[in-house]
Design an enzyme around this catalytic site. Structure first.
Site, PDB file in Angstrom:
ATOM      1  N   GLU A 153       0.822  -1.219   0.000  1.00  0.00           N
ATOM      2  CA  GLU A 153       0.000   0.000   0.000  1.00  0.00           C
ATOM      3  C   GLU A 153       0.850   1.260   0.000  1.00  0.00           C
ATOM      4  O   GLU A 153       0.462   2.281  -0.559  1.00  0.00           O
ATOM      5  CB  GLU A 153      -0.959   0.017   1.193  1.00  0.00           C
ATOM      6  N   PHE A 191     -11.775  -7.121  14.063  1.00  0.00           N
ATOM      7  CA  PHE A 191     -10.713  -7.619  13.201  1.00  0.00           C
ATOM      8  C   PHE A 191     -10.380  -6.582  12.119  1.00  0.00           C
ATOM      9  O   PHE A 191     -11.266  -6.086  11.435  1.00  0.00           O
ATOM     10  CB  PHE A 191     -11.123  -8.949  12.546  1.00  0.00           C
ATOM     11  N   GLN A 192      -9.115  -6.250  12.007  1.00  0.00           N
ATOM     12  CA  GLN A 192      -8.605  -5.275  11.045  1.00  0.00           C
ATOM     13  C   GLN A 192      -9.246  -3.898  11.170  1.00  0.00           C
ATOM     14  O   GLN A 192      -9.456  -3.198  10.182  1.00  0.00           O
ATOM     15  CB  GLN A 192      -8.722  -5.812   9.612  1.00  0.00           C
ATOM     16  N   LYS A 237     -17.631  -0.724   5.523  1.00  0.00           N
ATOM     17  CA  LYS A 237     -18.009  -1.704   4.509  1.00  0.00           C
ATOM     18  C   LYS A 237     -19.504  -1.728   4.202  1.00  0.00           C
ATOM     19  O   LYS A 237     -19.920  -1.848   3.040  1.00  0.00           O
ATOM     20  CB  LYS A 237     -17.569  -3.091   4.983  1.00  0.00           C
ATOM     21  N   MET A 247      24.087   9.396   3.050  1.00  0.00           N
ATOM     22  CA  MET A 247      23.857  10.662   3.746  1.00  0.00           C
ATOM     23  C   MET A 247      24.104  10.524   5.247  1.00  0.00           C
ATOM     24  O   MET A 247      24.639  11.428   5.894  1.00  0.00           O
ATOM     25  CB  MET A 247      22.435  11.165   3.476  1.00  0.00           C
TER      26      MET A 247
HETATM   27  C1  LIG Z   1      12.050   6.323   5.674  1.00  0.00           C
HETATM   28  C2  LIG Z   1      13.298   7.000   6.071  1.00  0.00           C
HETATM   29  N1  LIG Z   1      14.098   6.443   6.999  1.00  0.00           N
HETATM   30  C3  LIG Z   1      15.256   7.038   7.366  1.00  0.00           C
HETATM   31  C4  LIG Z   1      15.639   8.212   6.787  1.00  0.00           C
HETATM   32  C5  LIG Z   1      16.927   8.912   7.216  1.00  0.00           C
HETATM   33  N2  LIG Z   1      17.868   8.969   6.096  1.00  0.00           N
HETATM   34  C6  LIG Z   1      18.016  10.058   5.319  1.00  0.00           C
HETATM   35  S1  LIG Z   1      19.111   9.840   4.097  1.00  0.00           S
HETATM   36  C7  LIG Z   1      19.451   8.272   4.600  1.00  0.00           C
HETATM   37  C8  LIG Z   1      20.443   7.440   3.870  1.00  0.00           C
HETATM   38  C9  LIG Z   1      19.988   7.056   2.521  1.00  0.00           C
HETATM   39  O1  LIG Z   1      20.861   6.107   2.002  1.00  0.00           O
HETATM   40  P1  LIG Z   1      20.714   5.646   0.493  1.00  0.00           P
HETATM   41  O2  LIG Z   1      19.310   5.325   0.196  1.00  0.00           O
HETATM   42  O3  LIG Z   1      21.710   4.568   0.231  1.00  0.00           O
HETATM   43  O4  LIG Z   1      21.075   6.957  -0.321  1.00  0.00           O
HETATM   44  P2  LIG Z   1      22.455   7.778  -0.357  1.00  0.00           P
HETATM   45  O5  LIG Z   1      22.428   8.787   0.758  1.00  0.00           O
HETATM   46  O6  LIG Z   1      23.560   6.804  -0.159  1.00  0.00           O
HETATM   47  O7  LIG Z   1      22.458   8.429  -1.678  1.00  0.00           O
HETATM   48  C10 LIG Z   1      18.695   7.941   5.723  1.00  0.00           C
HETATM   49  C11 LIG Z   1      18.777   6.659   6.441  1.00  0.00           C
HETATM   50  C12 LIG Z   1      14.760   8.772   5.823  1.00  0.00           C
HETATM   51  N3  LIG Z   1      15.016   9.940   5.234  1.00  0.00           N
HETATM   52  N4  LIG Z   1      13.628   8.139   5.470  1.00  0.00           N
END
Ligand SMILES: Cc1ncc(C[n+]2csc(CCOP(=O)(O)OP(=O)(O)O)c2C)c(N)n1
Lengths: 165, 554
Positions: free
Chosen positions: B49, B111-112, B161, B469
């Site tokens: 979803e 349920f759900q 529903k 990042m």
């Molecule tokens: C759902 C979610 N969880 C955690 C984060 C925190 N976060 C921001 S950037 C990042 C790293 C992303 O790594 P990647 O997808 O390998 O991309 P890169 O930075 O290496 O280009 C994280 C964990 C986020 N933005 N979104």
């Protein structure tokens, strides 16, 4: 600084949850909030007393409230001539030795004794918030058992309705 | 016309012009799914979803139409939450239909059952729980109206529903009153005149373009204003696609990873015309030191944005499609050559740059490689992380609505499903996706959706073998402690793609890039390219969180 805001909302289910949630989420300081039905079946009126640090914060609160889809009108009552009232029910220790004093104060404050028990009394005090505060303060020396307050409600003195403004 | 509830929903969707919805069925949604069967509305079955919600978002951002997604109750509905919050932060028009347990079972931990109304209240523009069948048609069409009018946003409609079996009149219907919802389109022209006067007196004016300009489809008008006045311009992440990147006085993105010139410009201008922006902390840095000697004019459709973050000197309320043409008409040509010269100097003395290496590919090279071969109307989608910022810096999008990214919420996992939605909305345009090796795993199941519909999305996994990042922040602010930010498993993304029917290849060496770019460009179906890049490259320039914009690490 304290400010009073009147909010008119559609009387849809969940609307109070929405308003209260917004206030909590955005971290506004609320001194009191009171909601009730109005002369119009579909409209609920919410009276809010907020504590803000400056004018911009006050405007933010009003704008954020107004942004809710079910909010019809937000009015800063502080800026218009209005009357405000609050009611408190005060249950106070009232042994034999203090009854006369209490009764005396009740009449000075134009409050009302509405229930009496051998050791306590329940008093209804109505007025602006300053008066209700002062009355509660006076009662505290006898020993307050419990207090419940409605929160302030306000209405303008103008001959017009808020909704028609 | 009297219809069964499910058919009534379908009929209202049709009347609202819906041709495609994204969703996932389940117990209580079955009556509605039965009504959708052979209804003529295209239903895209995602594999989760969350994918459906982001796909509806990508569809809406790329097309400007309302995106629609659908789920069953309980877990189906809660899986949509991240997608709703993402759309809400970036003002994306969406209608989210969640099915709910029957009215008699409500509030009994059935349920759900999940309190979708309660959960979505703070993360949607508005939401409804329909209890009375006679209001269903009105509520559903109001949901579309609210989603697309004023400042757009997601609207949730939760439908128990039993309502799908009720007989509902859909023509002569009762209406729920919304006396307070009157989104402003036109503000006061006098407010514009005041800004125009200030502009005429300004020595160092600057335009700051945000997502609002994209949403109101004002890129053309903006181009006209720039042509007439030569005003210098900067953009927020969501405003990037509204500005012609070839324009001489375009200075790039502003903020934490903005260009030197953009950050210096906003810190030194004397009049900032901020259009459709909301002064996010990623843009402003230290708010107390933001644009210190600047008069700010804020153009926005949402009164609550004015003064929310920063006090402004002028405000123009109203839809930019009302205000921007007037600004363009009324703005006079002024001599700001000295200011423009200063900006050009900053731009040429501090360009975006990186140092290529002999052996290892740098992520920026991959993105520039794509940028060079983009079709003029290509749509670039990103996930969240370093690659997102590099895409913002190095990928020149050339078309309005041509850069889709989760800005406000910064949702990893957004990219792939959003690209699917965009490709479905715009089948004749190229869709390119940049995603990290972290983010691709957050919704990689949607590769199956892309494959099922043979959507020719070009997916570039910028693979730095970890959460780039996060690692950058750990290098800069946590003594290089790579706590939980390295991937040791060596996941084979090409194999994952292949397993789901998506063509794929892995590029481990620099020499493989050119070929991969050609394959991507020519592919008729979805293609995933896993590009191994330098692990420890930093996104630069950078302003540390909470620092003033002038403190840039370059
Ligand atoms: C759902 C979610 N969880 C955690 C984060 C925190 N976060 C921001 S950037 C990042 C790293 C992303 O790594 P990647 O997808 O390998 O991309 P890169 O930075 O290496 O280009 C994280 C964990 C986020 N933005 N979104």
């Amino acid at each position: 600084m304290k400010n009073t805001i009147s909010v008119l909302v559609e009387n849809h289910p969940g609307v109070l949850y929405r308003v209260a949630g917004l206030i909590a989420r955005r971290g506004y300081n609320i001194a009191s909030i009171a909601a009730s039905s109005t002369e119009e079946e579909n409209i609920t009126r919410i009276s809010i007393v907020v504590d803000v640090t400056d004018e911009r914060e006050l405007e933010q609160i009003q704008d954020q409230l107004a942004k809710l889809v079910e909010v019809i009108r937000v009015v800063n009552m502080t800026q218009i001539d209005h009357i405000s009232r609050e009611m408190a029910l005060v249950k106070v220790n009232a042994g034999e030795e203090h009854r006369a004093d209490i009764t005396n104060l009740v009449s000075i404050f134009r409050a009302k004794i509405i229930d009496v028990h051998p050791d306590t009394m329940v008093i209804e005090a109505t007025g602006d918030v300053g008066k209700v505060n002062a009355f509660c303060e006076m009662m505290s020396k006898f020993g307050i058992v419990e207090i419940i307050r409605t929160g302030e409600i306000f209405i303008s003195r103008s001959h017009k309705r808020l909704i028609d403004n | 016309m009297l219809l069964k509830g499910g058919d009534a929903v379908v009929e209202v969707l049709k009347r609202e012009g819906v041709d495609t919805i994204f969703g996932y069925p389940g117990g209580v949604a079955l009556p509605l799914y039965d009504a959708l069967y052979e209804s003529g509305i295209r239903h895209i079955l995602t594999r989760h979803e969350q994918g459906a919600a982001h796909a509806a978002d990508g569809y809406a951002r790329a097309s400007g139409k309302v995106g629609v997604c659908l789920s069953t109750s309980g877990p189906g509905a809660t899986n949509l939450i991240t997608g709703i919050a993402t759309a809400n932060m970036d003002s994306v028009p969406m209608v989210v239909i969640t099915c709910q347990v029957t009215t008699q079972l409500l509030g009994k931990d059935s349920f759900q059952e999940a309190d979708v109304y309660g959960i979505t209240t703070p993360i949607s523009k508005h939401n409804f729980m329909v209890k009375d069948p006679k209001f269903l048609p009105d509520i559903l069409s109001k949901a579309f109206y609210i989603a697309r009018s004023g400042r757009p946003g997601p609207v949730v409609v939760d439908i128990p529903k039993d309502l799908f079996f009720a007989n509902i009149e859909i023509d002569d219907i009762p209406h729920l009153p919304f006396k307070g919802y009157n989104p402003i389109k036109e503000g006061k022209s006098a407010d514009i005149d005041i800004v125009i006067k200030a502009l005429a007196e300004a020595k160092r004016p600057l335009l700051f373009i945000g997502g609002g300009v994209v949403i109101s489809d004002m890129s053309q008008t903006l181009a006209g204003l720039l042509k007439k006045t030569n005003l210098p311009v900067i953009a927020s992440l969501l405003g990037l696609s509204a500005v012609d990147h070839q324009y001489d006085n375009y200075l790039g993105m502003v903020g934490m990873h903005g260009t030197y010139a953009a950050n210096m410009a906003i810190s030194n201008c004397d009049l900032l015309l901020a259009m459709g922006v909301r002064f996010d902390d990623r843009v402003t840095g230290d708010i107390d030191k933001f644009a210190p000697n600047t008069k700010i004019a804020h153009f926005d459709i949402d009164p609550s944005e004015i003064g929310k973050i920063i006090g402004v000197d002028y405000s123009v309320l109203g839809d930019l499609s009302w205000s921007l043409p007037q600004v363009t008409d009324k703005a006079i040509v002024m001599d700001i050559s000295e200011w423009l010269q200063q900006l050009t100097n900053w731009k040429t003395e501090h360009p975006l740059k990186y140092n290529k290496k002999d052996a290892t590919l740098l992520p920026q090279e991959v993105i520039e490689g794509v940028s060079d071969i983009l079709a003029d109307d290509a749509i670039v989608v990103t996930d969240v992380g370093q690659h997102q910022m590099w895409a913002a810096q190095y990928c020149r999008t050339r078309t309005p609505r041509g850069f889709l990214s989760s800005g406000g919420l910064g949702t990893m996992g957004y990219g792939l499903p959003a690209a699917i939605g965009a490709q479905i909305a715009c089948p004749d345009q190229e869709v390119w996706l940049f995603v990290g090796d972290g983010g691709i795993m957050m919704n990689c199941q949607e590769l199956a959706t892309a494959s099922e519909h043979n959507l020719p999305i070009k997916i570039f996994v910028i693979n730095n073998h970890g959460l780039g990042m996060v690692r950058q922040w750990q290098r800069m602010f946590f003594q290089g402690h790579y706590s939980a930010s390295k991937h040791y498993a060596g996941t084979d993304f090409a194999a994952i793609a292949w397993a789901m029917g998506v063509q794929s290849l892995t590029v481990k060496k620099k020499c493989g890039l050119k070929h991969a770019l050609e394959d991507a460009k020519n592919s008729q179906g979805p293609i995933l390219i896993d590009v191994w890049v330098e692990d420890d490259e930093n996104v630069l320039p950078m302003v540390a969180p909470g620092a003033p914009l002038t403190d840039m690490m370059e």
